[in-house]
Scaffold this motif. Structure first.
Motif, short mmCIF file in Angstrom:
data_model
loop_
_atom_site.label_atom_id
_atom_site.label_comp_id
_atom_site.label_asym_id
_atom_site.label_seq_id
_atom_site.Cartn_x
_atom_site.Cartn_y
_atom_site.Cartn_z
N ARG A 109 0.83 -1.20 0.00
CA ARG A 109 0.00 0.00 0.00
C ARG A 109 0.88 1.26 0.00
O ARG A 109 2.08 1.19 0.33
N PRO A 110 0.32 2.43 -0.33
CA PRO A 110 1.13 3.66 -0.34
C PRO A 110 1.69 4.01 1.03
O PRO A 110 2.69 4.74 1.11
N GLU A 111 1.10 3.50 2.10
CA GLU A 111 1.62 3.81 3.44
C GLU A 111 3.03 3.27 3.65
O GLU A 111 3.75 3.73 4.54
N TRP A 112 3.43 2.27 2.86
CA TRP A 112 4.79 1.72 3.03
C TRP A 112 5.84 2.77 2.68
O TRP A 112 6.86 2.89 3.38
N VAL A 113 5.63 3.53 1.62
CA VAL A 113 6.60 4.57 1.24
C VAL A 113 6.65 5.64 2.31
O VAL A 113 7.72 6.15 2.67
N GLU A 114 5.50 6.00 2.88
CA GLU A 114 5.48 6.99 3.94
C GLU A 114 6.18 6.48 5.19
O GLU A 114 6.86 7.23 5.89
N ALA A 115 6.02 5.18 5.48
CA ALA A 115 6.72 4.61 6.64
C ALA A 115 8.23 4.61 6.44
O ALA A 115 8.99 4.87 7.37
N CYS A 116 8.69 4.34 5.21
CA CYS A 116 10.13 4.41 4.93
C CYS A 116 10.66 5.83 5.12
O CYS A 116 11.75 6.04 5.67
N GLU A 117 9.91 6.80 4.70
CA GLU A 117 10.33 8.19 4.89
C GLU A 117 10.32 8.56 6.36
O GLU A 117 11.21 9.27 6.84
N SER A 118 9.32 8.07 7.09
CA SER A 118 9.23 8.39 8.52
C SER A 118 10.37 7.75 9.31
O SER A 118 10.96 8.39 10.18
N GLU A 119 10.68 6.48 8.99
CA GLU A 119 11.74 5.78 9.73
C GLU A 119 13.13 6.13 9.22
O GLU A 119 14.11 5.92 9.92
N GLY A 120 13.21 6.63 7.99
CA GLY A 120 14.52 6.94 7.42
C GLY A 120 15.30 5.72 6.99
O GLY A 120 16.52 5.77 6.86
N ARG A 121 14.61 4.62 6.72
CA ARG A 121 15.26 3.39 6.30
C ARG A 121 14.22 2.49 5.65
O ARG A 121 13.02 2.80 5.66
N ILE A 122 14.68 1.35 5.10
CA ILE A 122 13.78 0.39 4.49
C ILE A 122 12.97 -0.31 5.58
O ILE A 122 13.53 -0.84 6.54
N VAL A 123 11.64 -0.31 5.44
CA VAL A 123 10.73 -0.92 6.41
C VAL A 123 10.21 -2.23 5.81
O VAL A 123 10.03 -2.35 4.61
N GLY A 124 10.00 -3.22 6.66
CA GLY A 124 9.45 -4.49 6.19
C GLY A 124 8.08 -4.32 5.57
O GLY A 124 7.27 -3.47 5.97
N VAL A 125 7.78 -5.14 4.58
CA VAL A 125 6.56 -4.99 3.79
C VAL A 125 5.43 -5.88 4.30
O VAL A 125 4.31 -5.79 3.80
N ARG A 126 5.66 -6.72 5.29
CA ARG A 126 4.64 -7.67 5.71
C ARG A 126 3.41 -6.96 6.25
O ARG A 126 2.28 -7.40 6.00
N ALA A 127 3.59 -5.89 6.96
CA ALA A 127 2.44 -5.18 7.55
C ALA A 127 1.76 -4.25 6.56
O ALA A 127 0.76 -3.62 6.92
N TYR A 128 2.24 -4.16 5.32
CA TYR A 128 1.69 -3.22 4.34
C TYR A 128 1.16 -3.92 3.10
O TYR A 128 0.94 -3.27 2.09
N TYR A 129 0.96 -5.25 3.18
CA TYR A 129 0.30 -5.94 2.08
C TYR A 129 -1.16 -5.50 1.99
O TYR A 129 -1.73 -4.97 2.94
N LEU A 130 -1.77 -5.77 0.84
CA LEU A 130 -3.17 -5.38 0.67
C LEU A 130 -4.08 -6.15 1.63
O LEU A 130 -5.11 -5.62 2.06
N THR A 131 -3.72 -7.35 1.98
CA THR A 131 -4.54 -8.18 2.87
C THR A 131 -4.10 -8.09 4.33
O THR A 131 -4.65 -8.79 5.17
N ALA A 132 -3.13 -7.23 4.65
CA ALA A 132 -2.64 -7.12 6.02
C ALA A 132 -3.61 -6.30 6.87
O ALA A 132 -4.40 -5.50 6.37
N ASP A 133 -3.52 -6.49 8.20
CA ASP A 133 -4.35 -5.74 9.13
C ASP A 133 -3.83 -4.31 9.23
O ASP A 133 -2.65 -4.10 9.50
#
Length: 426
Positions: A231-255
């Motif tokens: 989801r688009p929130e993954w790119v925002e999370a990477c910008e917020s953390e300043g590093r690559i964030v895991g994608v498991r929590a940002y799948y389309l079917t994730a909670d």
């Protein structure tokens, strides 16, 4: 030159001719005149055709020049390998189309750090490959080896280093189905973090496929190529953390509750203006936090002591006045470790034996007490004590049956008291 030959044998295809010196010559029977049989003599004239020889030589030379110009001048060239993209755990390599000239392709092999990594499938059609599963922030060396029928050709070695987790420049996103405003915000975020621009279609160097709905031809190709669909929130999370964030929590079917808070939830980005209303609310919250005093710690409740119970009882007795008997005793309700009721033991039965001795038998197995008294033998107290002292440990005499106890009369307690009854414990 005229030669006379004798026909020796004639077959359907070949005839055997004999010379004068008896040598055998195979000659096509189709060239012999009709009616020839064994024993016939034929004359054959032989001459050289110089003009025909010259024409044939010129044709052969022209053929050789044509073959050399087509197959002898050009040769295969070595592959030209280069780096297309690098991420934290993968590298995308590409090369120019292979030039085989007139040679035949045997194989195209990729080497990593001097060891064989694998063969490139269908190298005449594909010019890129992706190597995954690499270590973060590690240097690797790659080169290609081309084997043809004209020889073996090796490319130049290229060195690449995988990126750190804090390096976001390797992110390559292909957008899918999403609202227009979300796509504009995604493009702006990628520009801020220094990532690659948005791609028009899914390619081999695409690292992530970003969308809000899982449909469309591009989405199907991303799933087929095992590209993470987030989801688009993954790119925002990477910008917020300043590093690559895991994608498991940002799948389309994730909670959605598993997602990390974005910059919009944490607050405005650094360098942006804060609205006056939000700033006023933040000041009010800080002011309330400073004005509210902290609650004092509550003391732990302890059980009342004996002295405090006595004081309460005395105070209750003084307030009652003339009726102190009705004042409840608080000490009776409180548990006291000193007051401990002992279990009552059942009374023991005294059974006289034939010699006038009284034996005490109890209900407990470990309480065996033997009592002796002065019988009718007339012995004194000292003599009976000496006899009991000299005796060894005597077993307890079991109680007699009812028939034996009827013959022996039980002594009168009054008489025993008058005679000076004495109990001796062994």
């Amino acid at each position: 030159m005229l030669i006379s030959l004798t026909v020796g044998k004639v077959d359907a295809g070949i005839a055997i001719l004999l010379t004068e010196d008896r040598r055998l010559i195979e000659f096509p029977s189709i060239l012999l005149p009709n009616g020839i049989s064994s024993g016939s003599i034929v004359d054959i004239q032989v001459s050289r055709n110089t003009a025909a020889e010259l024409t044939s030589a010129n044709a052969f030379a022209h053929l050789q020049e044509e073959i050399f110009s087509q197959f002898g001048i050009r040769s295969p060239t070595k592959p030209q390998l280069r780096i297309r993209n690098a991420t934290q755990t993968s590298v995308v390599l590409e090369w120019d189309p292979i030039n085989l000239a007139t040679a035949t392709l045997r194989s195209l092999t990729l080497y990593r750090n001097g060891a064989k990594s694998g063969s490139i499938p269908n190298p005449t059609s594909f010019t890129t490959t992706k190597i995954s599963g690499l270590a973060v922030n590690t240097e690797y060396t790659f080169h290609l080896v081309l084997k043809t029928s004209a020889g073996t050709y090796s490319s130049d070695k290229v060195t690449v280093k995988t990126q750190k987790l804090t390096d976001l420049s390797g992110i390559t996103v292909c957008p899918g189905v999403m609202p227009p405003e979300a796509k504009e915000q995604l493009e702006t975020t990628l520009l801020r973090i220094g990532a690659k621009p948005l791609q028009d279609y899914v390619r081999i160097d695409t690292t992530h496929f970003v969308c809000t709905e899982g449909r469309g031809q591009a989405w199907e190709r991303a799933v087929e190529m095992n590209i993470p669909v987030v989801r688009p929130e993954w790119v925002e999370a990477c910008e917020s953390e300043g590093r690559i964030v895991g994608v498991r929590a940002y799948y389309l079917t994730a909670d959605p509750r598993l997602m990390r808070p974005t910059l919009r939830e944490r607050g405005p980005r650094p360098g942006t203006a804060v609205p006056a209303q939000q700033q006023q609310q933040q000041q009010q919250q800080q002011h309330q936090q400073h004005q509210t005093p902290p609650l004092p710690p509550q003391p732990q409740q302890q059980p009342p002591s004996k002295n405090s119970l006595d004081a309460v009882a005395a105070q209750a007795a003084g307030s009652a006045g003339s009726t102190p008997a009705q004042t409840p005793d608080l000490r009776q309700n409180s548990p006291s470790p000193e007051r401990e009721e002992l279990p009552l033991q059942p009374p023991k039965e005294c059974v006289p034996d034939k010699q006038g001795e009284v034996v005490a038998t109890g209900t407990q197995a470990d309480s065996h007490t033997e009592e002796r008294s002065v019988g009718s033998n007339g012995k004194g107290d000292e003599e009976n004590f000496d006899e009991g002292k000299n005796k060894k440990e005597k077993e307890i005499t079991p109680a007699k049956s009812e028939a034996d106890s009827r013959d022996v009369a039980s002594p009168d307690p009054k008489t025993k008291a008058e005679e000076g009854f004495e109990t001796v414990s062994l």
